[in-house]
Design an enzyme around this catalytic site. Structure first.
Site, PDB file in Angstrom:
ATOM      1  N   HIS A 272       0.832  -1.222   0.000  1.00  0.00           N
ATOM      2  CA  HIS A 272       0.000   0.000   0.000  1.00  0.00           C
ATOM      3  C   HIS A 272       0.865   1.271   0.000  1.00  0.00           C
ATOM      4  O   HIS A 272       0.422   2.318   0.470  1.00  0.00           O
ATOM      5  CB  HIS A 272      -0.954   0.052   1.200  1.00  0.00           C
ATOM      6  CG  HIS A 272      -1.647  -1.249   1.496  1.00  0.00           C
ATOM      7  ND1 HIS A 272      -2.869  -1.571   0.947  1.00  0.00           N
ATOM      8  CD2 HIS A 272      -1.262  -2.323   2.234  1.00  0.00           C
ATOM      9  CE1 HIS A 272      -3.225  -2.780   1.368  1.00  0.00           C
ATOM     10  NE2 HIS A 272      -2.259  -3.269   2.147  1.00  0.00           N
TER      11      HIS A 272
ATOM     12  N   SER B 121      14.765  21.886 -15.758  1.00  0.00           N
ATOM     13  CA  SER B 121      13.594  22.737 -15.963  1.00  0.00           C
ATOM     14  C   SER B 121      14.067  24.085 -16.484  1.00  0.00           C
ATOM     15  O   SER B 121      15.110  24.585 -16.063  1.00  0.00           O
ATOM     16  CB  SER B 121      12.852  22.930 -14.635  1.00  0.00           C
ATOM     17  OG  SER B 121      12.084  24.115 -14.679  1.00  0.00           O
TER      18      SER B 121
ATOM     19  N   LYS C 177      15.973  21.957 -10.495  1.00  0.00           N
ATOM     20  CA  LYS C 177      15.271  20.727 -10.859  1.00  0.00           C
ATOM     21  C   LYS C 177      16.102  19.767 -11.686  1.00  0.00           C
ATOM     22  O   LYS C 177      16.871  20.153 -12.559  1.00  0.00           O
ATOM     23  CB  LYS C 177      14.010  21.071 -11.661  1.00  0.00           C
ATOM     24  CG  LYS C 177      12.975  21.813 -10.856  1.00  0.00           C
ATOM     25  CD  LYS C 177      11.999  20.891 -10.195  1.00  0.00           C
ATOM     26  CE  LYS C 177      10.933  20.509 -11.186  1.00  0.00           C
ATOM     27  NZ  LYS C 177       9.903  19.703 -10.554  1.00  0.00           N
TER      28      LYS C 177
ATOM     29  N   GLU D 108       9.275   8.943 -16.632  1.00  0.00           N
ATOM     30  CA  GLU D 108       7.875   9.331 -16.833  1.00  0.00           C
ATOM     31  C   GLU D 108       7.371   8.903 -18.212  1.00  0.00           C
ATOM     32  O   GLU D 108       6.237   8.452 -18.369  1.00  0.00           O
ATOM     33  CB  GLU D 108       7.728  10.848 -16.670  1.00  0.00           C
ATOM     34  CG  GLU D 108       8.028  11.340 -15.273  1.00  0.00           C
ATOM     35  CD  GLU D 108       8.070  12.865 -15.224  1.00  0.00           C
ATOM     36  OE1 GLU D 108       9.175  13.422 -15.366  1.00  0.00           O
ATOM     37  OE2 GLU D 108       7.009  13.478 -15.080  1.00  0.00           O
TER      38      GLU D 108
END
Ligand code: ARG
Length: 463
Positions: A161, A282, A288, A295
């Site tokens: 979980h 970024s 970043k 992704e």
């Protein structure tokens, strides 16, 4: 004579050529030109067989086979001019062959049809992609084995979980993915073996009256045998569907791992550092470092599974045998194959390059009362309590630690005996994460010794 504008390959009974929109919806050359090499290999095998069986002369077969090589080199060098009016790769190649060698080109299509031709070409193309997938999966598995071996005893939290459950080892977690991609590998091999039957010679649907030798063309093209039923041979696209379903399941696995990498590389987790080579920055936030490759891999399952669904829907309910619907098979498979191979390669690169942050993993491994089960097991093993009672006592101790804002090993022996008088100092030996993972020696468990045994088993199996 027919109108000059009617199709030169099948226009005999037509008085006029097709409407521009008809031509646009009908043509597949825009995408099936990717099967040019397969189409030419199939035609060369067919021509050799026609000569061997005496259906055409040796001279004609030689001219056809030579001419096809010329056409292939034109295509490979980019000189070939593809024509939409000629619909597809099959007719583009044959029409050009006629320009190159003249009359014998017209004998190539004896005893075959575009229906068995396209099935053959597509099978050859998909078979190559099964092989590419096999190599891609193998390379990824090897990268994972490298990570597992290096970190066989690095402790980290295991989750259910996405809540801390029990400590596990980095190596064990990597080996879970080895098992998953190992099943993908075996699925790919199964499917490739099953699909390797030649449709060539099934002709339009019923076979042919020419004395062709289907064993010969099958062998020349690397098939194990000719497909046994001509109706099935021209209407079967199971091989493409199996390819897409192998791709879908593997992409699903890739997406799960990609998701973990996204989470693990975040500032909140800091479990791994992805390499600069597989991250992006970024344009507005200088700090970043984004896990874009992970992704995108996570997202690829969408289009790959979409292709699987799309082709299932195309094939569903089609009467035997060939229907033009089936021309809609290729773009789905081409796109899924391209993206599957890319995702495999990107994942392999990321896995090879990534660095596990052992300190963060170890710190997280000990938090969240991750050794509560070890405590309960100790109560069962040493004090002989029933597991249910041990579970309850441990729960009480977890609540106590939580109220104090500390972890289980930080409780005192007095705290422990306050909850159950039988508890002794010995309990603290099982509350450390190292001891916890070392004790999980059951087959397939997370103990470093088990992990190393699995790494050795896989390494030997892969040879
Ligand atoms: N371009 C067609 C396809 O991709 C080739 C087969 C055409 N066969 C036919 N009977 N029209 O399916």
């Amino acid at each position: 004579m027919t109108d000059k504008t009617s199709n030169q390959m099948w226009g005999g009974r037509f008085a006029a050529g097709p409407d521009a929109i008809m031509e646009a919806i009908n043509a597949s050359i825009g995408f099936d030109k990717r099967m040019a090499a397969q189409d030419i290999a199939g035609s060369r095998a067919h021509a050799a067989m026609l000569a061997a069986t005496g259906v055409i002369s040796d001279n004609d077969a030689d001219a056809i086979r030579e001419g096809l090589l010329t056409v292939l080199s034109e295509i490979e060098s980019g000189d070939f001019v593809f024509s939409t009016a000629l619909e597809d790769i099959h007719m583009n190649v044959e029409a050009r062959l006629k320009e190159v060698i003249g009359e014998p080109a017209g004998r190539l299509h004896t005893g075959r049809s575009r229906n068995d031709q396209v099935a053959t070409d597509f099978k050859l193309w998909v078979r190559d992609q099964f092989d590419a997938a096999e190599s891609g999966i193998l390379a990824l598995i090897k990268a994972l084995l490298g990570q597992a071996e290096a970190g066989a005893d690095w402790v980290m939290p295991g989750f259910t979980h996405l809540q801390t459950a029990q400590p596990v080892t980095w190596g064990h977690h990597m080996m879970a993915y080895v098992e998953m991609f190992g099943r993908d590998l075996s699925r790919v091999r199964d499917a490739r073996a099953r699909m390797n039957e030649s449709p060539l010679g099934a002709a339009a649907l019923a076979g042919t009256s020419f004395p062709i030798d289907r064993e010969m063309t099958a062998a020349a093209l690397g098939f194990d045998r000719p497909a046994a039923n001509s109706l099935d041979a021209v209407s079967d696209r199971d091989f493409a569907l199996e390819f897409l379903s192998c791709a879908s399941i593997c992409a699903m696995h890739l997406s799960r791992f990609a998701e973990e990498l996204v989470i693990w590389s975040s500032a909140q987790f800091r479990f791994v550092q992805l390499s600069d080579r597989f991250s992006t920055g970024s344009s507005i936030m200088p700090q970043k470092k984004n896990p874009d490759a992970a992704e995108l891999i996570r997202a690829k399952v969408g289009r790959i599974f979409g292709a699987n669904t799309a082709l299932m829907m195309v094939m569903k309910g089609l009467p035997l045998t060939y229907s033009k619907d089936m021309q809609e098979d290729k773009e789905q498979v081409f796109d899924a194959a391209d993206n599957w191979m890319l995702a495999l390669a990107a994942m392999e690169g990321m896995v090879k390059d990534m660095t596990a942050n052992q300190a963060s993993l170890a710190a997280a491994a000990g938090s969240g009362f991750s050794t509560a089960t070890d405590l309960a097991d100790w109560l069962v093993r040493v004090l002989g309590l029933p597991f249910r009672d041990a579970h309850h006592i441990t729960g009480t101790l977890v609540a106590l630690a939580e109220s104090r804002g500390c972890d289980l090993p930080d409780l005192s022996l007095a705290d422990m005996t306050g909850v159950h008088e039988g508890i002794t100092e010995d309990v603290f030996t099982v509350l450390g994460v190292e001891n916890s993972v070392n004790s999980r020696m059951s087959y397939g468990g997370t103990a470093p010794a088990q992990v190393r045994a699995q790494v050795a088993r896989w390494t030997e199996m892969l040879g």
